[in-house]
Motif scaffolding. Sequence first.
Motif, PDB file in Angstrom:
ATOM      1  N   LEU A 152      65.161  16.057  24.415  1.00 27.29           N
ATOM      2  CA  LEU A 152      63.867  16.719  24.375  1.00 27.29           C
ATOM      3  C   LEU A 152      63.672  17.631  23.169  1.00 27.29           C
ATOM      4  O   LEU A 152      62.552  17.924  22.787  1.00 27.29           O
ATOM      5  CB  LEU A 152      63.651  17.530  25.658  1.00 27.29           C
ATOM      6  CG  LEU A 152      63.544  16.698  26.934  1.00 27.29           C
ATOM      7  CD1 LEU A 152      63.424  17.599  28.147  1.00 27.29           C
ATOM      8  CD2 LEU A 152      62.375  15.749  26.853  1.00 27.29           C
ATOM      9  N   PRO A 166      65.831   4.664  28.527  1.00 22.88           N
ATOM     10  CA  PRO A 166      66.286   5.983  28.981  1.00 22.88           C
ATOM     11  C   PRO A 166      65.589   7.110  28.222  1.00 22.88           C
ATOM     12  O   PRO A 166      65.170   6.947  27.077  1.00 22.88           O
ATOM     13  CB  PRO A 166      67.790   5.975  28.669  1.00 22.88           C
ATOM     14  CG  PRO A 166      68.153   4.536  28.547  1.00 22.88           C
ATOM     15  CD  PRO A 166      66.930   3.850  28.029  1.00 22.88           C
ATOM     16  N   GLU A 167      65.485   8.219  28.886  1.00 23.46           N
ATOM     17  CA  GLU A 167      64.874   9.411  28.306  1.00 23.46           C
ATOM     18  C   GLU A 167      65.694   9.880  27.102  1.00 23.46           C
ATOM     19  O   GLU A 167      66.913   9.883  27.137  1.00 23.46           O
ATOM     20  CB  GLU A 167      64.845  10.515  29.371  1.00 23.46           C
ATOM     21  CG  GLU A 167      64.028  11.711  29.024  1.00 23.46           C
ATOM     22  CD  GLU A 167      62.526  11.491  29.184  1.00 23.46           C
ATOM     23  OE1 GLU A 167      61.794  12.259  28.550  1.00 23.46           O
ATOM     24  OE2 GLU A 167      62.090  10.591  29.913  1.00 23.46           O
ATOM     25  N   ARG A 175      60.914   5.250  21.458  1.00 23.77           N
ATOM     26  CA  ARG A 175      61.434   6.490  22.003  1.00 23.77           C
ATOM     27  C   ARG A 175      60.725   6.794  23.318  1.00 23.77           C
ATOM     28  O   ARG A 175      59.567   6.431  23.500  1.00 23.77           O
ATOM     29  CB  ARG A 175      61.176   7.620  21.001  1.00 23.77           C
ATOM     30  CG  ARG A 175      61.924   8.881  21.298  1.00 23.77           C
ATOM     31  CD  ARG A 175      61.865   9.848  20.128  1.00 23.77           C
ATOM     32  NE  ARG A 175      62.708  10.988  20.427  1.00 23.77           N
ATOM     33  CZ  ARG A 175      62.474  12.216  20.028  1.00 23.77           C
ATOM     34  NH1 ARG A 175      61.430  12.475  19.271  1.00 23.77           N
ATOM     35  NH2 ARG A 175      63.292  13.186  20.347  1.00 23.77           N
ATOM     36  N   LYS A 176      61.434   7.462  24.226  1.00 25.54           N
ATOM     37  CA  LYS A 176      60.828   7.930  25.471  1.00 25.54           C
ATOM     38  C   LYS A 176      61.129   9.420  25.596  1.00 25.54           C
ATOM     39  O   LYS A 176      62.292   9.827  25.601  1.00 25.54           O
ATOM     40  CB  LYS A 176      61.407   7.173  26.675  1.00 25.54           C
ATOM     41  CG  LYS A 176      60.789   7.584  27.999  1.00 25.54           C
ATOM     42  CD  LYS A 176      61.374   6.762  29.134  1.00 25.54           C
ATOM     43  CE  LYS A 176      60.771   7.138  30.463  1.00 25.54           C
ATOM     44  NZ  LYS A 176      61.366   6.342  31.556  1.00 25.54           N
ATOM     45  N   ILE A 177      60.065  10.206  25.681  1.00 28.99           N
ATOM     46  CA  ILE A 177      60.205  11.659  25.783  1.00 28.99           C
ATOM     47  C   ILE A 177      59.315  12.167  26.920  1.00 28.99           C
ATOM     48  O   ILE A 177      58.107  11.891  26.944  1.00 28.99           O
ATOM     49  CB  ILE A 177      59.814  12.351  24.457  1.00 28.99           C
ATOM     50  CG1 ILE A 177      60.748  11.922  23.338  1.00 28.99           C
ATOM     51  CG2 ILE A 177      59.796  13.866  24.599  1.00 28.99           C
ATOM     52  CD1 ILE A 177      62.200  12.329  23.539  1.00 28.99           C
ATOM     53  N   GLU A 178      59.910  12.895  27.838  1.00 23.96           N
ATOM     54  CA  GLU A 178      59.214  13.468  28.988  1.00 23.96           C
ATOM     55  C   GLU A 178      58.369  12.415  29.703  1.00 23.96           C
ATOM     56  O   GLU A 178      57.222  12.643  30.068  1.00 23.96           O
ATOM     57  CB  GLU A 178      58.376  14.672  28.570  1.00 23.96           C
ATOM     58  CG  GLU A 178      59.230  15.808  28.040  1.00 23.96           C
ATOM     59  CD  GLU A 178      58.423  17.028  27.627  1.00 23.96           C
ATOM     60  OE1 GLU A 178      57.219  16.889  27.301  1.00 23.96           O
ATOM     61  OE2 GLU A 178      59.003  18.121  27.630  1.00 23.96           O
ATOM     62  N   GLY A 179      58.964  11.224  29.870  1.00 20.49           N
ATOM     63  CA  GLY A 179      58.307  10.148  30.584  1.00 20.49           C
ATOM     64  C   GLY A 179      57.300   9.351  29.778  1.00 20.49           C
ATOM     65  O   GLY A 179      56.767   8.357  30.268  1.00 20.49           O
TER      66      GLY A 179
END
Length: 174
Positions: free
Chosen positions: A110, A106-107, A143-147
């Motif tokens: 931000l 999951p995102e 980590r996942k940030i802005e795709g």
Amino acid sequence: MQIQPNGQLNTRTIEVRGLTKSQLIDIMHQQSIAMNEYAKKLFSDDRFITSHAKYRLKIFDVTVEDLGFTNGATLPQIFKKAIKLGLELCPLELGPHLRLEYVDQPEGYLGNPSKNQAPSGSITIASEIISEDDDFPKGFYLRKIEGVLWLRGYIADHLHVWNPDDHFVFCQRL
């Protein structure tokens, strides 16, 4: 005491594929996985070794609170409790292998994380620490940030208190 994981991954089986560090970096590059400078520093260190043989691990995503620490805990406390509960520290090489497999993360939040805190949505791989130097990365986190999927290294000393909702991955060999 039984762990009741409520984490994002809960449990899954991961195959460590017997790849070299350069092969892992090439595959991550092909899949547009980003790395921070701390992750690159871990990869470049001779103490980070990869296995030539394939093997499988069952991984467990648990929060610090799942381990019984409702007010947070230090890495030594977290690791000691997890081991007491039958979990194991992960090999350092699990970080890149898990990053390659866990593409549906999951995102994360931000904004900038609070200084000296695990970023929202991140998952830290509980692994053997290869250097006690406070300025050397202790391991990897996902980590996942802005795709964009990230494999990041982190720095934390033995006194740093992790929050109850911080996620860690431990393992058991199959």
